[in-house]
Scaffold this motif. Structure first.
Motif, mmCIF file in Angstrom:
data_model
loop_
_atom_site.group_PDB
_atom_site.id
_atom_site.type_symbol
_atom_site.label_atom_id
_atom_site.label_comp_id
_atom_site.label_asym_id
_atom_site.label_seq_id
_atom_site.Cartn_x
_atom_site.Cartn_y
_atom_site.Cartn_z
ATOM 1 N N ALA A 1 23.932 -22.404 7.963
ATOM 2 C CA ALA A 1 22.831 -23.361 7.800
ATOM 3 C C ALA A 1 22.838 -24.452 8.866
ATOM 4 C CB ALA A 1 22.880 -23.972 6.401
ATOM 5 N N LEU A 2 23.905 -24.497 9.675
ATOM 6 C CA LEU A 2 23.951 -25.448 10.799
ATOM 7 C C LEU A 2 23.458 -24.705 12.034
ATOM 8 C CD1 LEU A 2 27.509 -26.955 10.127
ATOM 9 C CD2 LEU A 2 25.300 -27.808 9.296
ATOM 10 N N THR A 3 22.234 -24.959 12.409
ATOM 11 C CA THR A 3 21.598 -24.129 13.446
ATOM 12 C C THR A 3 21.633 -24.779 14.826
ATOM 13 O OG1 THR A 3 19.448 -25.108 13.021
ATOM 14 C CG2 THR A 3 20.013 -23.139 11.741
ATOM 15 N N GLY A 4 22.143 -25.989 14.909
ATOM 16 C CA GLY A 4 22.117 -26.700 16.187
ATOM 17 C C GLY A 4 23.405 -26.536 16.968
ATOM 18 N N GLN A 5 23.703 -27.581 17.735
ATOM 19 C CA GLN A 5 24.964 -27.613 18.479
ATOM 20 C C GLN A 5 26.014 -28.181 17.529
ATOM 21 O OE1 GLN A 5 24.584 -29.711 22.204
ATOM 22 N NE2 GLN A 5 26.799 -30.025 22.302
ATOM 23 N N VAL A 6 27.062 -27.399 17.284
ATOM 24 C CA VAL A 6 28.013 -27.740 16.234
ATOM 25 C C VAL A 6 29.363 -28.099 16.841
ATOM 26 C CG1 VAL A 6 29.288 -26.830 14.238
ATOM 27 C CG2 VAL A 6 26.859 -26.292 14.535
ATOM 28 N N GLU A 7 29.891 -29.228 16.387
ATOM 29 C CA GLU A 7 31.180 -29.684 16.904
ATOM 30 C C GLU A 7 32.084 -30.067 15.734
ATOM 31 O OE1 GLU A 7 32.984 -32.852 20.146
ATOM 32 O OE2 GLU A 7 30.882 -33.010 19.533
ATOM 33 N N GLU A 8 33.346 -29.666 15.813
ATOM 34 C CA GLU A 8 34.307 -30.028 14.767
ATOM 35 C C GLU A 8 34.769 -31.463 14.984
ATOM 36 O OE1 GLU A 8 37.613 -27.280 13.811
ATOM 37 O OE2 GLU A 8 38.891 -29.057 13.924
ATOM 38 N N VAL B 1 37.198 -29.338 6.402
ATOM 39 C CA VAL B 1 36.659 -29.354 7.761
ATOM 40 C C VAL B 1 35.363 -30.152 7.761
ATOM 41 C CG1 VAL B 1 35.729 -27.976 9.662
ATOM 42 C CG2 VAL B 1 37.661 -27.104 8.326
ATOM 43 N N LEU B 2 35.188 -30.964 8.788
ATOM 44 C CA LEU B 2 33.943 -31.700 9.003
ATOM 45 C C LEU B 2 33.322 -31.233 10.315
ATOM 46 C CD1 LEU B 2 31.903 -34.002 8.504
ATOM 47 C CD2 LEU B 2 33.544 -35.555 9.582
ATOM 48 N N LEU B 3 32.106 -30.726 10.244
ATOM 49 C CA LEU B 3 31.382 -30.299 11.437
ATOM 50 C C LEU B 3 30.140 -31.165 11.603
ATOM 51 C CD1 LEU B 3 31.372 -26.373 11.129
ATOM 52 C CD2 LEU B 3 33.112 -27.859 12.163
ATOM 53 N N GLU B 4 29.904 -31.572 12.839
ATOM 54 C CA GLU B 4 28.674 -32.302 13.159
ATOM 55 C C GLU B 4 27.656 -31.317 13.719
ATOM 56 O OE1 GLU B 4 27.972 -36.477 15.381
ATOM 57 O OE2 GLU B 4 28.823 -34.907 16.641
ATOM 58 N N ASN B 5 26.405 -31.509 13.358
ATOM 59 C CA ASN B 5 25.331 -30.629 13.836
ATOM 60 C C ASN B 5 24.314 -31.471 14.606
ATOM 61 O OD1 ASN B 5 23.789 -28.013 13.701
ATOM 62 N ND2 ASN B 5 22.327 -29.329 12.630
ATOM 63 N N LYS B 6 24.057 -31.097 15.853
ATOM 64 C CA LYS B 6 23.035 -31.810 16.630
ATOM 65 C C LYS B 6 21.954 -30.827 17.044
ATOM 66 C CE LYS B 6 25.565 -35.758 18.319
ATOM 67 N NZ LYS B 6 26.422 -36.318 19.377
ATOM 68 N N ALA B 7 20.718 -31.259 16.898
ATOM 69 C CA ALA B 7 19.594 -30.375 17.231
ATOM 70 C C ALA B 7 19.725 -29.906 18.671
ATOM 71 C CB ALA B 7 18.274 -31.111 17.016
ATOM 72 N N LEU B 8 19.420 -28.652 18.898
ATOM 73 C CA LEU B 8 19.465 -28.114 20.254
ATOM 74 C C LEU B 8 18.356 -28.769 21.072
ATOM 75 C CD1 LEU B 8 19.957 -24.338 19.428
ATOM 76 C CD2 LEU B 8 21.691 -25.964 20.219
ATOM 77 N N VAL B 9 18.694 -29.121 22.305
ATOM 78 C CA VAL B 9 17.695 -29.714 23.195
ATOM 79 C C VAL B 9 17.059 -28.575 23.981
ATOM 80 C CG1 VAL B 9 17.324 -31.321 25.097
ATOM 81 C CG2 VAL B 9 19.079 -31.795 23.368
ATOM 82 N N ALA B 10 15.731 -28.537 23.954
ATOM 83 C CA ALA B 10 15.031 -27.461 24.664
ATOM 84 C C ALA B 10 15.360 -27.514 26.156
ATOM 85 C CB ALA B 10 13.529 -27.595 24.452
ATOM 86 N N ALA B 11 15.619 -26.348 26.739
ATOM 87 C CA ALA B 11 16.012 -26.282 28.158
ATOM 88 C C ALA B 11 14.840 -26.670 29.050
ATOM 89 C CB ALA B 11 16.489 -24.882 28.486
#
Lengths: 284, 132
Positions: free
Chosen positions: A250-257, A274-284
Motif C-alpha cells: 500500500a506504500l506506492t511512493g518512494q519508501v525509506e526505512e 519497522v517504520l517506513l516513510e513513504n514519499k510521493a514519486l516525483v514525475a520525471a
C-alpha cells in the motif's frame, strides 16, 4: 488530496498487551522490544496522521470457521474489541473512516479483488496492540481506522504475491482518494514463530532478517515463494508476514526505512518493529 | 478420516512438526473449534468448568476430541482437527500460556522450552537521526 505518509509494522503478541497492562515496559525481558517504539512514536507525533489502514488477521474474535473470508474490509463508523476468551481488559474502541473504507472497497473490486465487506466487525488484539504501542498516552485514538483482515488461519491462505497485489490495489485507492487526510498504513503480526505442533518454538532469524532487509527496498523478493514456503521458513504463525507484505504494497511512493527493531524472544515470537516513510514519486 | 482426505493426502505438502489447518482439518475439527470459539463468552467458560462432559455434548464433540481434551493433550486436539488460534482459548481456561502449550507439544519442561527460545536471543536495532 490525501497523503500516505508511511507504514508501521509490528508484532502483535497478546502477551504485549498484558505487559502494557502491568507496566512492564522497562522490565529486562520486555525493554528490548519496547525500545523499538520511541522512534515510531516521535515520528507519529511529528507527522500526525489522522487515518490508519490496518492489515491484520483475526484470531477467532470476529470470524469463525462458519464463514471465513480471505480478505475482509471493515466499513463501519466504530469498531470495538471484546473478550477474546481470556477475560483481559478490553482495548479502547476505534472510530472508523467509513467513507474511505467504501472508496477502498470500490477500488479493490475495480482492481479485480473481491473482499468481504463488514459494517459490523469486532477487532482483536492483532489490530489493537499496535495502537497501544504507537500512542501509549492516548485517551482516545488520534486516528480513524480502516481494518483489512487477511486469512492466515484456514488454508488455502492467499499467496504472498496476491497479498502484495492486494496492498498495491489499496495503495492506488489511497492515492486516488480526494480527501485531505494523512494516512498511515499498518501491518501487524510475525515475525517467525510457531505455536502448534512438534516444531512449536521454531524461530528463524536469518529468514526474518531477509524479510526486514527487503521490506523497504524490494518487497517483491518476499513474494517469490508460496504461503506454505513461508510457513516452512517462518513457522505456522510466522505466515502473519502476509499482513506486512500487504501493508508494504500500500506504500506506492518512494519508501525509506526510518527505524527497525528486532528482538528474540517475546513470548514464543521473534518480535519486530519497522517504520517506513513513504514519499510521493516525483514525475520525471 | 474421510475418503476425500485420503484422496488428497498424496498431493498435500507436509512440513515436519507443523500442522496445516486445511479444509479437511477444518471439517474434522469443526465441533472442537466451535466449542473453543464459544469460550469468548465468560458464562460459557464457567459452564465448561462446571461440567466438561455436558459441555462436550452441547457441541457434539467426537470421541477423539473428548479424549484429547480430557487428557489435556494438545497434539491430540490438533490431530482431531483443533486449530491453535481457537485452542488457545481453551488453554486459557486451564491457565496455560503459549510456553506451557509449546512445552506440552514438544515433550520438554516449560523451563526447557523457554530456554530453547532464549537460545535464539538477539536484539538488532537501527534508526535514522530524524527519529532518534
Amino acid at each position: 488530496m490525501s497523503t500516505v505518509v508511511g507504514g508501521v509494522f509490528t508484532s502483535h503478541v497478546p502477551a504485549i498487551g498484558a505487559a502494557i497492562a502491568k507496566g512492564l515496559q522497562n522490565d529486562p525481558y520486555w525493554k528490548p522490544f519496547f525500545d523499538g517504539f520511541p522512534p515510531v512514536q516521535r515520528w507519529l507525533q511529528q507527522v500526525k496522521p489522522n487515518v490508519a489502514v490496518v492489515f491484520y488477521n483475526d484470531h477467532g474474535l470476529n470470524f469463525f470457521l462458519d464463514k471465513m473470508p480471505t480478505f475482509a474490509v471493515g466499513a463501519a463508523a466504530r469498531y470495538e474489541n471484546a473478550d477474546e476468551g481470556w477475560g483481559l481488559p478490553l482495548f479502547k474502541p476505534f472510530e472508523g473512516a467509513a467513507d474511505l473504507s467504501w472508496h477502498i472497497i470500490e477500488q479493490m473490486v475495480e482492481s479485480e479483488f473481491d473482499p468481504t465487506t463488514c459494517q459490523s466487525m469486532l477487532v482483536d488484539h492483532s489490530l489493537a496492540i499496535p495502537f497501544e504501542l504507537c500512542w501509549p498516552e492516548a485517551e482516545t485514538w488520534p486516528v480513524k481506522i480502516v481494518p483489512i483482515a487477511v486469512n492466515t488461519v484456514q488454508h488455502p491462505l492467499p499467496s504472498p504475491a496476491r497479498c502484495l497485489a492486494l496492498g498495491r490495489a489499496v495503495g492506488r485507492a489511497l492515492d486516488s482518494w480526494a480527501g485531505n487526510e494523512k494516512i498511515v498504513v499498518m501491518g501487524t503480526g510475525g515475525l517467525s514463530h510457531q505455536l502448534d505442533g512438534e516444531r512449536a518454538g521454531f524461530i528463524n532469524t536469518p529468514y526474518d532478517l531477509f524479510c526486514l532487509d527487503n521490506l523497504a527496498t524490494d518487497p517483491d523478493a518476499l513474494v517469490k515463494q508460496s504461503s506454505l514456503d513461508i510457513i516452512e521458513q517462518a513457522g505456522s504463525q510466522g505466515v502473519e508476514l502476509l499482513n506486512w507484505i500487504a501493508a508494504r504494497g500500500a506504500l506506492t511512493g518512494q519508501v525509506e526505512e526510518l527505524s527497525r527493531n528486532y528482538h528474540v524472544p517475546i513470548s514464543n515470537t521473534a518480535a519486530a518493529t519497522v517504520l517506513l516513510e513513504n514519499k510521493a514519486l516525483v514525475a520525471a | 478420516m474421510t475418503t476425500s482426505t485420503l484422496a488428497h493426502a498424496d498431493a498435500r505438502r507436509t512440513i515436519p512438526g507443523t500442522p496445516i489447518f486445511d479444509g479437511p482439518a477444518a471439517m474434522q475439527g469443526y465441533a472442537l473449534n466451535s466449542m473453543c470459539f464459544s469460550f469468548n463468552d465468560q458464562a460459557n467458560r464457567e459452564a465448561f468448568i462446571e461440567n466438561e462432559e455436558a459441555y462436550f455434548d452441547r457441541f457434539n464433540l467426537s470421541e477423539a476430541q473428548r479424549i484429547a481434551v480430557r487428557n489435556r493433550d494438545v497434539l491430540g486436539m490438533i490431530a482431531a482437527g483443533g486449530n491453535i488460534y481457537y485452542l488457545a482459548k481453551l488453554a486459557g481456561i486451564f491457565g496455560l500460556n503459549v510456553q506451557d502449550v509449546g512445552a506440552a507439544q514438544t515433550g520438554v519442561t516449560v523451563d526447557e522450552f523457554k530456554a530453547g527460545l532464549l537460545s535464539h536471543q538477539v536484539t538488532i536495532s537501527q534508526q535514522q537521526e530524524c527519529v532518534a
